[in-house]
Enzyme design. Sequence first.
Site, PDB file in Angstrom:
ATOM      1  N   SER A 242     -13.236  70.941  59.000  1.00 46.72           N
ATOM      2  CA  SER A 242     -13.849  72.271  58.885  1.00 46.72           C
ATOM      3  C   SER A 242     -12.787  73.310  59.206  1.00 46.72           C
ATOM      4  O   SER A 242     -11.709  72.984  59.687  1.00 46.72           O
ATOM      5  CB  SER A 242     -14.988  72.396  59.879  1.00 46.72           C
ATOM      6  OG  SER A 242     -14.458  72.402  61.185  1.00 46.72           O
ATOM      7  N   LYS A 243     -13.114  74.529  58.949  1.00 51.42           N
ATOM      8  CA  LYS A 243     -12.165  75.619  59.169  1.00 51.42           C
ATOM      9  C   LYS A 243     -11.697  75.619  60.646  1.00 51.42           C
ATOM     10  O   LYS A 243     -10.525  75.725  60.947  1.00 51.42           O
ATOM     11  CB  LYS A 243     -12.868  76.932  58.816  1.00 51.42           C
ATOM     12  CG  LYS A 243     -11.995  78.116  58.882  1.00 51.42           C
ATOM     13  CD  LYS A 243     -11.673  78.622  57.498  1.00 51.42           C
ATOM     14  CE  LYS A 243     -10.754  79.804  57.653  1.00 51.42           C
ATOM     15  NZ  LYS A 243     -10.055  80.165  56.480  1.00 51.42           N
ATOM     16  N   ARG A 244     -12.673  75.450  61.519  1.00 51.52           N
ATOM     17  CA  ARG A 244     -12.361  75.476  62.947  1.00 51.52           C
ATOM     18  C   ARG A 244     -11.440  74.298  63.322  1.00 51.52           C
ATOM     19  O   ARG A 244     -10.586  74.397  64.180  1.00 51.52           O
ATOM     20  CB  ARG A 244     -13.665  75.397  63.747  1.00 51.52           C
ATOM     21  CG  ARG A 244     -13.542  75.724  65.207  1.00 51.52           C
ATOM     22  CD  ARG A 244     -14.938  75.774  65.834  1.00 51.52           C
ATOM     23  NE  ARG A 244     -15.788  74.689  65.341  1.00 51.52           N
ATOM     24  CZ  ARG A 244     -15.796  73.477  65.834  1.00 51.52           C
ATOM     25  NH1 ARG A 244     -15.016  73.160  66.839  1.00 51.52           N
ATOM     26  NH2 ARG A 244     -16.584  72.548  65.335  1.00 51.52           N
TER      27      ARG A 244
END
Length: 466
Positions: A242-244
């Site tokens: 994910s982006k995080r």
Amino acid sequence: MITVRFAPSPTGNLHIGGARTALFNYLFAKHTGGKFILRIEDTDKERSKKEYEENIFASLKWLGMHHDELYRQSERMHIYKDYASKLAKSENTYKCFCTREELDKKRQLFEKMKRSYKYDGTCRKLSRAKGDKLKESGKPFVVRFKMPEEGETIINDLVRGKITFDNKELDDIILERTDGVPTYNFCVVIDDALMKITHIIRGEDHISNTPRQIQLYKALGFELPEFAHIPLILGSDKTRLSKRAGAAAVTEYEDDGYIPEAVINFLALLGCSYSPTEEIFPLGELIKRFNLPHVNKSAAIFDFTKLDYLNGYYIRQKTEAEIAALVRPFLIKAGITPGEELLLKVVKLEKGRLKKLTDILDSKYFFKEVKEYDTAGFEKYFKDPVKIALLEIYRKEAEGVSFEATNLEVFTKSFAEKNGKKLGELVHPVRLALTGKLISPGLFEVMETLGKELCLKRLEAVISLK
Ligand code: GLU
């Protein structure tokens, strides 16, 4: 000659996963003395953007991966058209007039039966004459490829070994959309064949396309290349990146203060082994060691701690002048224009602590007034008049001291002793007064770098708080 390609679609910035694919191709080409081709897959006019293409170029350049040849699919449309006519002549394709609504209905039916969807071949049964008639009447159509209905398609994948597909599961893929634009599966096969790609190294998510592409190779009479599907990258929680968890554009890593040497080393470790014990491999070493049999089958896990560690390591390999040049833009972006001499001194102090170039912003106090203090520190050290009084005496005596780190240390130690205090009882509040923080490089070095005048001024600012 070994020839590989990296074939991004410019429908977004170059993602860290895409950069890893590019890197594996690049390393394999360099390791074997082969060729690294960059092919921009921009047939989707709506989603492809020039700015994304530029981002891809800039990111690859920043990482130091230079291509030997460059192609754009949008400039090769005539070639795909030629091959489409060839396939039509050899009756390997047919026109499909099924509408989107009809196909959607069929898809829903498959979903209800919990079966994976496959085009049912309605138009495959149409006679050529009927097809031509419908075309003349102006009915929109796509061109589909006739997949073999019997037998198996086998991929001998250099990473995953033998993968077998039942041809019954392969649907008649679309080669040309209703607007005549050729699809990915069609262009990719023609380009890979004409560009004499010997090894297709790409993400595992393309495995399902591969048997379809192999059938196209066969129908077009092209020689098959080798395939190597590299493992997915997962976030540290083992789910999709994910982006995080790290799924960002290469340029975002650049903006966050990572340096290309570290990103390259880090990406190279995502799904490939080079040594059972070591992890530090600069590009030259990676080129020497990379090989497809060393690529792992299992998913690679994205680990920020490792990236930060590598980044710190590669920063420390640089000279202070080089680091100064690298951190300067980050300071400027934060509104600070540092003098070269002071910046070099600060770099010397901070060098061992920098994990990211942006960490230099923790040292703003060298260049700017201290206006805020760590809240907990403020409560602990600046609220008590007795403690402030001690700082006042310290400041007064410091006026007569020469501000070299060793000197300051001797002075502060004897001051503490004389006043019956532990060294920490002075070091922490003095640090807080000078930097606004509870953590900094060695206090006496910080004091030397700031100089007597600034130090006395900052101590005075705290004393006058009372
Ligand atoms: N343009 C495709 C992508 O970006 C390339 C896939 C391939 O390497 O064949 O996913």
